[in-house]
Design an enzyme around this catalytic site. Sequence first.
Site, PDB file in Angstrom:
ATOM      1  N   ASP A   8       0.866  -1.183   0.000  1.00  0.00           N
ATOM      2  CA  ASP A   8       0.000   0.000   0.000  1.00  0.00           C
ATOM      3  C   ASP A   8       0.896   1.223   0.000  1.00  0.00           C
ATOM      4  OD1 ASP A   8      -1.984  -1.871   0.219  1.00  0.00           O
ATOM      5  OD2 ASP A   8      -2.671  -1.248   2.206  1.00  0.00           O
ATOM      6  N   ASP A 129     -14.866  -3.423  -1.009  1.00  0.00           N
ATOM      7  CA  ASP A 129     -14.431  -3.294   0.377  1.00  0.00           C
ATOM      8  C   ASP A 129     -15.669  -3.072   1.218  1.00  0.00           C
ATOM      9  OD1 ASP A 129     -11.874  -3.274  -0.798  1.00  0.00           O
ATOM     10  OD2 ASP A 129     -11.908  -1.086  -0.940  1.00  0.00           O
TER      11      ASP A 129
END
EC number: 5.3.1.16
Length: 257
Positions: A8, A129
């Site tokens: 990330d 998500d």
Amino acid sequence: MYLLPAIDILGGKAVRLAKGDYDRVTVYHDDPAAQAQLFEEQGATWLHVVDLDGARSGIPENIAIVERIMRKTLLKVEVGGGVRSLDTIARLADAGVSRVVLGTSLVADPDFAEAAIAQYGKLLCAGIDAKGGEVAVAGWREGAGVAAEELARDMSALGFRHLVYTDIARDGMQTGIEAAAYVRMAEAFGHPVIASGGVAGVDDIVRLGEVAGSIEGVIAGRAVYEGALSVQEGVRACDEATRRAEAAAVQANPCGM
């Protein structure tokens, strides 16, 4: 099944967030491309990259870093975060990525999602998500008012054949996975899904392997960075799950009919 170590990117560095909270950041490497090389040396063949800056702003901010990862490794790379235009997809495709993940745009701009899947097909992956079964968007800061399983069915109907499903409540927490949640998503989607969120160690991958027919891949982040799961053992566990699933399929249908 295959393992996807996660990178990330926030502020040009490889980080992890706790439960998607931008105020709870841990930096693991100052150079994401160097981290990708380490993962490759450890046996990874896939890499999951999220542009956290882009996910928050809606404008990709770290494509140059993705391009550097592609130049420095032979990894298959899937990339998400702020992908909300055909031009962005084109640049990532030109960089050589194997898969581009669309997230917020699936809900916020369905016309774009439809145009993208029509043009890029198998290159694309739906990124869902969810927290408490509700889809979250804009870098996980907003609820979309849409049920995750409903969106999965819609994306399958639109033509998506890959899906990353992230359990936000578990992401970055090493609390372990709930295999049944991914089975439900795979049933809604009609295809195996990539599991993300909460992998604490190899036992979680083994549990996912028990439902390997529902699992395409497994994303692991904090557990890998903090030594609870090595890339090598994660890759081995995924390979073993694949072998068992293939053997079971042959045993169930020995004539190949």
